[in-house]
Design an enzyme around this catalytic site. Structure first.
Site, mmCIF file in Angstrom:
data_model
loop_
_atom_site.group_PDB
_atom_site.id
_atom_site.type_symbol
_atom_site.label_atom_id
_atom_site.label_comp_id
_atom_site.label_asym_id
_atom_site.label_seq_id
_atom_site.Cartn_x
_atom_site.Cartn_y
_atom_site.Cartn_z
ATOM 1 N N ILE A 13 0.842 -1.202 0.000
ATOM 2 C CA ILE A 13 0.000 0.000 0.000
ATOM 3 C C ILE A 13 0.875 1.248 0.000
ATOM 4 O O ILE A 13 0.587 2.235 -0.685
ATOM 5 C CB ILE A 13 -0.960 -0.002 1.216
ATOM 6 C CG1 ILE A 13 -1.778 -1.288 1.230
ATOM 7 C CG2 ILE A 13 -1.875 1.219 1.185
ATOM 8 C CD1 ILE A 13 -2.573 -1.531 2.488
ATOM 9 N N SER A 125 -7.128 -0.396 10.399
ATOM 10 C CA SER A 125 -7.760 -1.539 9.731
ATOM 11 C C SER A 125 -9.158 -1.776 10.280
ATOM 12 O O SER A 125 -9.424 -1.534 11.468
ATOM 13 C CB SER A 125 -6.900 -2.794 9.966
ATOM 14 O OG SER A 125 -7.580 -3.957 9.569
ATOM 15 N N TYR A 150 -1.869 -8.737 16.061
ATOM 16 C CA TYR A 150 -1.841 -7.755 14.963
ATOM 17 C C TYR A 150 -3.003 -6.783 15.122
ATOM 18 O O TYR A 150 -2.812 -5.567 15.131
ATOM 19 C CB TYR A 150 -1.920 -8.445 13.591
ATOM 20 C CG TYR A 150 -2.329 -7.472 12.514
ATOM 21 C CD1 TYR A 150 -3.658 -7.409 12.092
ATOM 22 C CD2 TYR A 150 -1.412 -6.573 11.991
ATOM 23 C CE1 TYR A 150 -4.050 -6.469 11.157
ATOM 24 C CE2 TYR A 150 -1.801 -5.639 11.049
ATOM 25 C CZ TYR A 150 -3.131 -5.590 10.636
ATOM 26 O OH TYR A 150 -3.522 -4.653 9.726
ATOM 27 N N LYS A 154 -3.323 -2.465 16.058
ATOM 28 C CA LYS A 154 -4.059 -1.419 15.340
ATOM 29 C C LYS A 154 -4.948 -0.655 16.322
ATOM 30 O O LYS A 154 -5.025 0.572 16.296
ATOM 31 C CB LYS A 154 -4.883 -2.019 14.198
ATOM 32 C CG LYS A 154 -4.047 -2.531 13.043
ATOM 33 C CD LYS A 154 -3.150 -1.439 12.463
ATOM 34 C CE LYS A 154 -2.254 -1.964 11.353
ATOM 35 N NZ LYS A 154 -1.307 -0.946 10.858
ATOM 36 N N LEU A 200 -6.821 -13.901 0.522
ATOM 37 C CA LEU A 200 -7.591 -14.572 -0.523
ATOM 38 C C LEU A 200 -7.114 -14.272 -1.929
ATOM 39 O O LEU A 200 -6.774 -15.185 -2.699
ATOM 40 C CB LEU A 200 -9.076 -14.203 -0.400
ATOM 41 C CG LEU A 200 -9.977 -14.767 -1.511
ATOM 42 C CD1 LEU A 200 -10.019 -16.289 -1.464
ATOM 43 C CD2 LEU A 200 -11.387 -14.187 -1.414
HETATM 44 C C1 WQD Z 1 -10.678 -12.847 3.103
HETATM 45 C C2 WQD Z 1 -11.719 -13.956 3.041
HETATM 46 C C3 WQD Z 1 -11.147 -15.859 4.378
HETATM 47 C C4 WQD Z 1 -7.648 -17.097 2.095
HETATM 48 C C5 WQD Z 1 -7.019 -9.825 6.694
HETATM 49 C C6 WQD Z 1 -6.621 -9.152 7.948
HETATM 50 C C7 WQD Z 1 -6.994 -7.692 7.883
HETATM 51 C C8 WQD Z 1 -6.377 -7.090 6.649
HETATM 52 C C9 WQD Z 1 -6.827 -7.833 5.409
HETATM 53 C C10 WQD Z 1 -4.257 -6.088 7.179
HETATM 54 C C11 WQD Z 1 -11.969 -14.593 4.408
HETATM 55 C C12 WQD Z 1 -11.190 -16.226 2.904
HETATM 56 C C13 WQD Z 1 -8.756 -16.409 2.556
HETATM 57 C C14 WQD Z 1 -7.818 -18.400 1.541
HETATM 58 C C15 WQD Z 1 -10.186 -18.246 1.917
HETATM 59 N N1 WQD Z 1 -4.951 -7.140 6.725
HETATM 60 N N2 WQD Z 1 -9.991 -16.975 2.456
HETATM 61 N N3 WQD Z 1 -9.083 -18.920 1.462
HETATM 62 O O1 WQD Z 1 -8.974 -12.176 6.841
HETATM 63 O O2 WQD Z 1 -10.622 -10.538 5.770
HETATM 64 O O3 WQD Z 1 -8.407 -9.729 6.541
HETATM 65 O O4 WQD Z 1 -6.424 -9.201 5.585
HETATM 66 O O5 WQD Z 1 -4.665 -5.031 7.552
HETATM 67 O O6 WQD Z 1 -6.508 -7.048 9.031
HETATM 68 O O7 WQD Z 1 -7.345 -9.741 9.009
HETATM 69 O O8 WQD Z 1 -8.532 -11.163 4.555
HETATM 70 O O9 WQD Z 1 -7.824 -12.137 2.419
HETATM 71 O O10 WQD Z 1 -7.174 -13.324 4.578
HETATM 72 O O11 WQD Z 1 -9.542 -13.379 3.801
HETATM 73 O O12 WQD Z 1 -11.322 -18.738 1.824
HETATM 74 O O13 WQD Z 1 -6.846 -19.089 1.105
HETATM 75 O O14 WQD Z 1 -11.215 -15.003 2.214
HETATM 76 O O15 WQD Z 1 -11.745 -16.898 5.160
HETATM 77 O O16 WQD Z 1 -13.342 -14.930 4.465
HETATM 78 P P1 WQD Z 1 -9.226 -10.987 5.989
HETATM 79 P P2 WQD Z 1 -8.175 -12.531 3.812
#
Ligand code: WQD
Length: 336
Positions: A13, A125, A150, A154, A200
């Site tokens: 970012i 966040s 983490y 924040k 994800l």
């Molecule tokens: C998104 C969705 C997973 C991986 C995190 C941090 C947050 C911020 C953003 C820093 C969820 C699902 C994920 C995979 C899946 N980071 N998923 N398979 O957890 O919403 O947020 O990242 O600031 O603070 O907590 O993001 O991308 O990890 O997950 O199904 O292999 O995708 O369960 O529903 P998240 P994410």
């Protein structure tokens, strides 16, 4: 020309924000310790904007180095990204996170105050909300007990900053990011993959590229339309632009409180399956996936009420999910 310090400015970012700062006429100096970024990003930023930012390789845990930096540079504002951000890692290494995310924050704030630098933008966040009781989430939603060290850093970071603005000349804006995704249109900067992606979209992209065998969808038994968890995915360029708007609000003394908080999202919720379908539609690439058990600590749904940022900051996300996913794919292809 106003000179802005961007800590963590070679990160995902941070680098996109440096590009937007330079595009809007700011001089930029980056501090980065290269612990989760590459110095090559500096030349890539330069190739996009034609302007080489100043760069200092400094570990913000080195108090003397932080003091010396503020003696060497005359700064008009600070955008503070530098922090460790892997949720899972933070559970296993809490002290690393409290030292790297909190101690360093206090060093930067102290030197800003000692050197009369009043304008501070903080990378926060939506994780501070945990599973909000109401959706979409407004800035008045109560913050919840952190699910990870983490997330705790924040929440604590926001408290440290707000308390400091009450008794010093410091003015601050905390931007509560929802889920940043995508890459710059030039594909010269993006999310650098270090190890197995935890998030994800990088995992989706690497699965489509054949780097990963199969995407595991963490649960399809959530109380959501298709059973998979819902998030608010925002293009990193839209997110970067929000920092410029927030910075100008402080530089122009338009802030209405000494510490303000804004949700930075699209206001639209997308499920995991929505993301997979949107990615396949945007790129014409297939994503091999299987449904597995929920991931511990995950919440069901989070998406932003963006009316405060829209009305107060005059900022609104302009890029949609498919465009962001297409940019992620283009970035992945550029890494070959
Ligand atoms: C998104 C969705 C997973 C991986 C995190 C941090 C947050 C911020 C953003 C820093 C969820 C699902 C994920 C995979 C899946 N980071 N998923 N398979 O957890 O919403 O947020 O990242 O600031 O603070 O907590 O993001 O991308 O990890 O997950 O199904 O292999 O995708 O369960 O529903 P998240 P994410």
């Amino acid at each position: 020309m106003k000179k802005i310090l961007v800590t963590g400015g070679l990160g995902y970012i941070g680098s996109h924000t440096v590009v937007e700062l330079q595009n809007t006429g700011f001089e930029v100096v980056i501090i980065d310790d290269l612990s989760n970024s590459s110095k090559e990003v500096l030349s890539r930023i330069t190739s996009i904007t034609g302007i080489k930012p100043d760069f200092e390789e400094i570990d913000l845990k080195n108090k003397q180095a932080v003091e010396q930096f503020f003696k060497n540079y005359s700064i008009d504002g600070v955008i503070h990204f530098a922090a460790s951000k892997a949720v899972g890692e933070s559970v296993n290494e809490p002290l690393k996170y409290y030292e790297n995310n909190i101690t360093t924050l206090t060093y930067v704030l102290k030197e800003m105050i000692a050197n009369q630098v009043p304008n501070f933008i903080f990378s926060s966040s939506c994780t501070v909300y945990g599973q909000a009781d109401e959706l979409p989430i407004t800035e008045n939603a109560p913050t919840k007990p952190a699910e990870s060290p983490y997330g705790a850093t924040k929440k604590m970071g926001e408290i440290i900053i707000e308390d400091t603005t009450k008794v010093t000349a410091l003015k601050a804006i905390a931007l509560r990011y929802f889920n940043p995704i995508g890459a710059h249109e030039t594909s010269k900067i993006g999310e650098l993959p270090l190890g197995v992606p935890q998030n994800l979209v990088p995992f989706v992209v690497q699965t489509a590229a054949g780097i990963r065998e199969c995407l595991s969808v963490f649960g399809d038994d959530y109380n959501t339309p298709d059973g998979t968890a819902v998030r608010d995915y925002i293009h990193v360029v839209d997110l970067a632009k929000a920092h410029i708007v927030a910075l100008n609000r402080l530089l122009n003394n338009e802030n209405k409180a000494t510490c303000e908080f804004f949700n930075i999202g699209t206001g639209k919720g997308s499920s995991v399956l929505d993301v997979i379908n949107a990615f396949e539609k945007a790129t014409n690439k297939k994503v091999n996936y299987k449904i597995v058990a929920r991931r511990a600590g995950d919440i069901t749904a989070a998406y932003a009420d963006t009316s405060l940022a829209n009305n107060e900051l005059g900022w609104k996300a302009e890029l949609g999910l498919e465009e962001a996913l297409a940019s992620s794919w283009k970035w992945q292809e550029s890494l070959k």
